[in-house]
Design a protein around this motif. Sequence first.
Motif, PDB file in Angstrom:
ATOM      1  N   GLU A 193       0.832  -1.199   0.000  1.00 40.65           N
ATOM      2  CA  GLU A 193       0.000   0.000   0.000  1.00 40.65           C
ATOM      3  C   GLU A 193       0.867   1.250   0.000  1.00 40.65           C
ATOM      4  OE1 GLU A 193      -4.076   1.412   2.102  1.00 40.65           O
ATOM      5  OE2 GLU A 193      -2.527   0.634   3.445  1.00 40.65           O
ATOM      6  N   LYS A 194       2.020   1.184   0.635  1.00 40.68           N
ATOM      7  CA  LYS A 194       2.946   2.319   0.672  1.00 40.68           C
ATOM      8  C   LYS A 194       3.887   2.339  -0.531  1.00 40.68           C
ATOM      9  CE  LYS A 194       1.623   4.000   4.604  1.00 40.68           C
ATOM     10  NZ  LYS A 194       0.770   5.146   4.601  1.00 40.68           N
ATOM     11  N   ASN A 195       4.220   1.160  -1.070  1.00 39.17           N
ATOM     12  CA  ASN A 195       5.160   1.082  -2.183  1.00 39.17           C
ATOM     13  C   ASN A 195       4.799  -0.104  -3.071  1.00 39.17           C
ATOM     14  OD1 ASN A 195       7.285   1.038  -3.962  1.00 39.17           O
ATOM     15  ND2 ASN A 195       8.842   0.521  -2.458  1.00 39.17           N
ATOM     16  N   SER A 196       3.937   0.145  -4.060  1.00 38.60           N
ATOM     17  CA  SER A 196       3.504  -0.949  -4.933  1.00 38.60           C
ATOM     18  C   SER A 196       4.588  -1.376  -5.918  1.00 38.60           C
ATOM     19  CB  SER A 196       2.242  -0.546  -5.696  1.00 38.60           C
ATOM     20  OG  SER A 196       2.506   0.541  -6.547  1.00 38.60           O
ATOM     21  N   ARG A 197       5.663  -0.612  -5.996  1.00 40.10           N
ATOM     22  CA  ARG A 197       6.740  -0.957  -6.925  1.00 40.10           C
ATOM     23  C   ARG A 197       7.823  -1.814  -6.276  1.00 40.10           C
ATOM     24  NH1 ARG A 197       9.036   3.763 -10.419  1.00 40.10           N
ATOM     25  NH2 ARG A 197       9.977   1.934 -11.313  1.00 40.10           N
ATOM     26  N   ILE A 198       7.630  -2.178  -5.015  1.00 36.05           N
ATOM     27  CA  ILE A 198       8.655  -2.977  -4.347  1.00 36.05           C
ATOM     28  C   ILE A 198       8.860  -4.292  -5.096  1.00 36.05           C
ATOM     29  CG2 ILE A 198       7.046  -4.053  -2.707  1.00 36.05           C
ATOM     30  CD1 ILE A 198       9.377  -3.836  -0.619  1.00 36.05           C
ATOM     31  N   ASP A 199      10.093  -4.676  -5.250  1.00 37.43           N
ATOM     32  CA  ASP A 199      10.462  -5.908  -5.926  1.00 37.43           C
ATOM     33  C   ASP A 199      10.038  -7.095  -5.056  1.00 37.43           C
ATOM     34  OD1 ASP A 199      12.088  -7.128  -8.169  1.00 37.43           O
ATOM     35  OD2 ASP A 199      13.121  -7.969  -6.421  1.00 37.43           O
TER      36      ASP A 199
END
Length: 160
Positions: free
Chosen positions: A10-16
């Motif tokens: 929710e805070k960082n949808s681009r996290i690997d």
Amino acid sequence: MREKILAVMEKNSRIDIKDLAILLGESEIAVANEIADMEKEHVICGYHTLINWDNTSDEKVVALIEVKVTPQRGMGFDKIAERIYQYSEVNAVYLMSGAYDFTVFIEGKTMRQVALFVSEKLSTLDSVLSTATHFVLKKYKDHGTVLVQEVQDERMLITP
């Protein structure tokens, strides 16, 4: 694991996925499978980029519209909401408690375009009793992210 994945994404949808798996102490396969399951179940409904349009040359007008309706027998609020969210100008529709029934967020290029949407499309729906349009003048924080830069105190420090 599901709630932890959602909290991070929710805070960082681009996290690997690899980084997410390390962060959660889980295997990459388990994390990837859980994310795929949540997408299938519509727990995760999309991935969006938060853009501060004030820092671009594009002009956008965002409006919040309060809508009062009369629900039709057997259809309730859901059918009315569906008619409203089908319009391409509409970004979000929320059923509300209180003085009005729906909050509708729309986006247009000009205030006139928003006004035309309200007068020609939204307010003409059979169930709509009234609308009240509020224009967003400036966004300070959106989706938990502060959009404005902190003001630096440029006064000189004077000590006795």
